[in-house]
Motif scaffolding. Structure first.
Motif, PDB file in Angstrom:
ATOM      1  N   SER A  69       0.835  -1.201   0.000  1.00  0.00           N
ATOM      2  CA  SER A  69       0.000   0.000   0.000  1.00  0.00           C
ATOM      3  C   SER A  69       0.869   1.249   0.000  1.00  0.00           C
ATOM      4  O   SER A  69       0.545   2.234  -0.666  1.00  0.00           O
ATOM      5  N   ASP A 190      -5.639  -0.967  -5.059  1.00  0.00           N
ATOM      6  CA  ASP A 190      -5.039  -1.485  -3.831  1.00  0.00           C
ATOM      7  C   ASP A 190      -5.930  -2.568  -3.235  1.00  0.00           C
ATOM      8  O   ASP A 190      -6.948  -2.271  -2.618  1.00  0.00           O
ATOM      9  N   GLU A 191      -5.540  -3.818  -3.436  1.00  0.00           N
ATOM     10  CA  GLU A 191      -6.313  -4.963  -2.929  1.00  0.00           C
ATOM     11  C   GLU A 191      -7.791  -4.801  -3.258  1.00  0.00           C
ATOM     12  O   GLU A 191      -8.657  -5.012  -2.405  1.00  0.00           O
TER      13      GLU A 191
HETATM   14 MG   LIG Z   1      -2.247  -2.549   2.256  1.00  0.00          MG
END
Ligand SMILES: [Mg+2]
Ligand SMILES: Nc1ncnc2c1ncn2[C@@H]1O[C@H](COP(=O)(O)OP(=O)(O)OP(=O)(O)O)[C@@H](O)[C@H]1O
Lengths: 346, 342
Positions: A69, A190-191
């Motif tokens: 991240s 992000d994910e």
């Molecule tokens: Mg993360």
């Protein structure tokens, strides 16, 4: 290889009160555990160099806390680096002032978040239109565009709902539509699918690949799931403790893991399902003996084995675009299915 | 012989002590102790080395009432210059209060009560609550407490409005600066814990008791705390990922504040407004001691003249007003919450 769309160069990020001093230590070769123990600073990223090509999906993978991240947030400067630069379309974005940075965030990059991060007080349509509303567009100006992307992600007619009225998978579709509405070349994710249950997740991966075939964006995708990474990645970057341990073509990494960490990582996957004939074959244009079965280079080993029907002595001709690019013996297939030791460790 | 003579003797300050003998004012206690013969001091009666005890030993040492008097003098000295600044600054408050009092009382009851009911109907969308409001005001009017209730309501309207107008921006500023938050929290704590009577004291010195702004300021100071606190808290509690999304899509600080932070903090801000209104009501009653009109005056009369019935009925009227204000603002709050539950 063409010039990369995004180029991360010598990027360092250190969290703590006096990052400058800790940076010297990191530059001198100190790693995350020692830096935390001796200087009480968290090493977020250490000397990251990654090139992301135009029109490709770059997947950044690593365990929790490895700095994924942190890295993706440097690409649009939601986090400022301690040292290093990020070059987008040939410009070092660290030199941007606030106004120029905002322009980049509005036009060049968009982002999809793990927990969707939709505006709960705005309708789905308004959420999708966020990039246009930020630019000051009125409803009659943004409506057509927002509806177009909403339809494209499969949410026809849901525009007047509020986000909390939708399921998680639908909310993330809204998140993706919002990112697409900005018409930016680059999409940061992000994910994006981590919060979804497995079936929906597969759907979303398929949706993303389908959109990508059509739109050819530069996508940076973060995941801690290897299967997802292998499904999506053109270029795979593996992070550990804020450092890149290996990066490259995913199939290549599977066959040549450079680090015990990666060997562990890939130990549990179903290799037959992800390795492709092209990766395992012997490159040659000499034809094998008569009667060899032809297979496509993109065929997975699972398909090859099914085709072979249990005969361990078979040899296949691997074909790409109508030409033979190599041969594949069943023996090699079986060897490839057993994991590889890290290069140099043997 | 005083207990602490030795301190000044050993420090060699005896000359300084005796130098200004006459300057020390004589207190009642001094006089008393002069008349009686000094009792034998046992160890058990050793006084704490307080200012007064030290003054016994050394006449030049200040007594504690010199401290309070010094404070008073200092305050009186800056009072005039303070008034020059504060008077024009707070004058609009007096006008606003006078205007509101006039408006609420000059409007005939058959206009006022329906208007109030209409407002409540609009914010709460609840027929039951509206009916209750009509009944409550009708009841107050029937027992001839209507005028007092209107005065109280007028003061609350002005003071709570000003508290919100000032408090929300202060809360927003606090949410954006950790430094300001660190400074403001002790101030808010103090405003909230000081007994309301205490900050009436300097206000009485600063303004004349006939001016409405005297109680206006007291009410605002007391009532502003919750709206400031909850605005700050509400904005700080906004989901950081949503803020990140706002940044990632290139919102300006302004767009972020008005398009994301304030709307998402609204339930908390509204809870603060509710508290502020309730605290205004509490303070208006107390402020009757410094000439604030309204139901509080009746309560005061009940206490002063031992008119039990008047005091109790006025108290009941205050409760009724409190319930009305609380229910209406809570209903508005519930609507805000319903509009954006996640
Ligand atoms: Mg993360
Ligand atoms: N603001 C911060 N202050 C201090 N340390 C931080 C901060 N943000 C991140 N870190 C640290 O940096 C490291 C990397 O965090 P990051 O969030 O990038 O990990 P991640 O790979 O995204 O993990 P996850 O899969 O859990 O999301 C972690 O050790 C984390 O504790």
């Amino acid at each position: 290889m063409s010039t990369p769309k995004i180029s991360v160069r010598n990027l360092y990020k250190i969290f703590g009160d006096a990052p400058a001093a800790a940076l010297e230590q990191a530059r001198a070769g100190m790693h995350k555990p020692e830096l935390l123990e001796q200087h009480n600073h968290v090493l977020g990223l250490r000397d990251i160099n990654v090139d992301m090509q135009d029109g490709e999906i770059t997947v950044i993978m690593g365990l929790s806390g490895s700095g994924k991240s942190t890295l993706i947030r440097h690409l649009n400067r939601l986090i400022e680096p301690t040292a290093g630069e990020v070059v987008v379309d040939g410009e070092n974005i660290m030199e941007y002032g606030p106004a120029r940075l905002r322009r980049m965030r509005r036009h060049t990059m968009s982002m999809v978040f793990q927990k969707f991060a939709l505006l709960p007080h705005r309708t789905v349509l308004e959420n999708v239109a966020t990039p246009l509303i930020v630019e000051g567009a009125r409803r009659r100006d943004y409506e057509a565009e927002a509806v177009k992307w909403l339809d494209r992600v499969g949410l026809d007619g849901q525009g007047e709902q509020y986000p909390h009225q939708l399921s998680g998978g639908m909310q993330q579709r809204v998140g993706i539509a919002r990112a697409l509405t900005s018409n930016s070349d680059i999409m940061l994710m992000d994910e994006a699918f981590s919060a979804l249950d497995p079936l929906i997740r597969t759907d979303m991966q398929d949706l993303l690949l389908e959109l990508q075939r059509e739109l050819q964006k530069t996508i940076v995708f973060i995941t801690h799931d290897l299967d997802e990474a292998l499904k999506l990645a053109d270029h795979l970057v593996i992070l550990k403790d804020g450092e890149v341990v290996q990066q490259g073509e995913p199939q290549h990494i599977l066959m040549n893991p450079s680090d015990p960490y990666i060997v562990d990582f890939i130990a549990d996957i179903n290799r037959a399902r992800v390795l492709r004939a092209r990766t395992v074959m012997t490159r040659t244009d000499i034809s094998p003996p008569e009667g060899a079965v032809e297979i496509a280079g993109t065929a997975t080993l699972e398909e090859v084995i099914t085709l072979g029907g249990g005969d361990a002595d078979l040899v296949f001709r691997v074909m790409e675009r109508g030409r033979q690019t190599g041969v594949l013996a069943m023996r090699d297939v079986l060897t490839a299915l057993v994991g590889t030791e890290p290069a140099g460790a043997a | 012989m005083a207990t602490y003579d030795w301190i000044f003797d050993t420090l060699g300050l005896r000359d300084w002590c005796d130098g200004s003998d006459a300057a020390a004012p004589m207190s009642m206690a001094d006089l008393m102790s002069r008349t009686g013969s000094a009792p034998d001091a046992s160890v058990w009666e050793t006084p704490f080395p307080s200012m007064d005890a030290l003054n016994d030993a050394c006449a030049s040492f200040p007594q504690s009432r010199d401290l309070t008097r010094g404070l008073e003098r200092g305050f009186l000295d800056i009072k005039d210059s303070l008034s020059v600044v504060l008077d024009p600054l707070t004058q609009p408050l007096s006008w606003a209060l006078e205007g509101a009092l006039w408006l609420f009382q000059a409007t005939p009851w058959f206009v006022m009560i329906p208007v109030l009911a209409l407002i409540v109907a609009l914010v709460s969308r609840s027929a039951r609550l509206t009916g209750f409001i009509l009944l409550a005001f009708g009841g107050l009017a029937f027992i001839n407490y209507y005028d007092y209730a209107m005065q109280t309501l007028a003061i609350i309207a002005v003071c709570a409005l000003i508290a919100v107008i000032l408090g929300v921006p202060i809360g927003i500023a606090m949410s954006r600066s950790d430094r300001l938050e660190r400074v403001m929290i002790p101030v808010l704590d103090m405003l909230q814990t000081l007994p309301p009577f205490v900050y009436l004291i300097p206000l009485i010195f600063l303004f004349s008791v006939t001016e409405p702004k005297l109680y206006g300021i007291a009410v605002i100071l007391y009532a502003i705390v919750p709206v400031v606190r909850l605005t700050n808290l509400g904005i700080r509690l906004v989901d950081p990922e949503v803020i990140e999304a706002a940044d990632a899509f290139g919102m300006t600080d302004r767009q972020k504040l008005f398009g994301v932070q304030i709307p998402l903090a609204l339930p908390n801000i509204m809870a603060g407004v509710n508290q502020t209104i309730m605290m205004s009501l509490a303070m208006v009653v107390i402020a009757s001691m410094v000439s604030a009109p309204g139901l509080g005056v009746l309560v005061l009369r009940g206490i002063r003249n031992l008119e039990l019935g008047v005091g109790l009925i006025a108290g009941l009227g205050i409760v009724l007003l409190a319930v009305i204000l609380d229910r209406s603002t809570k209903a508005a709050l519930a609507r805000v919450n319903a509009a954006q539950k996640q």
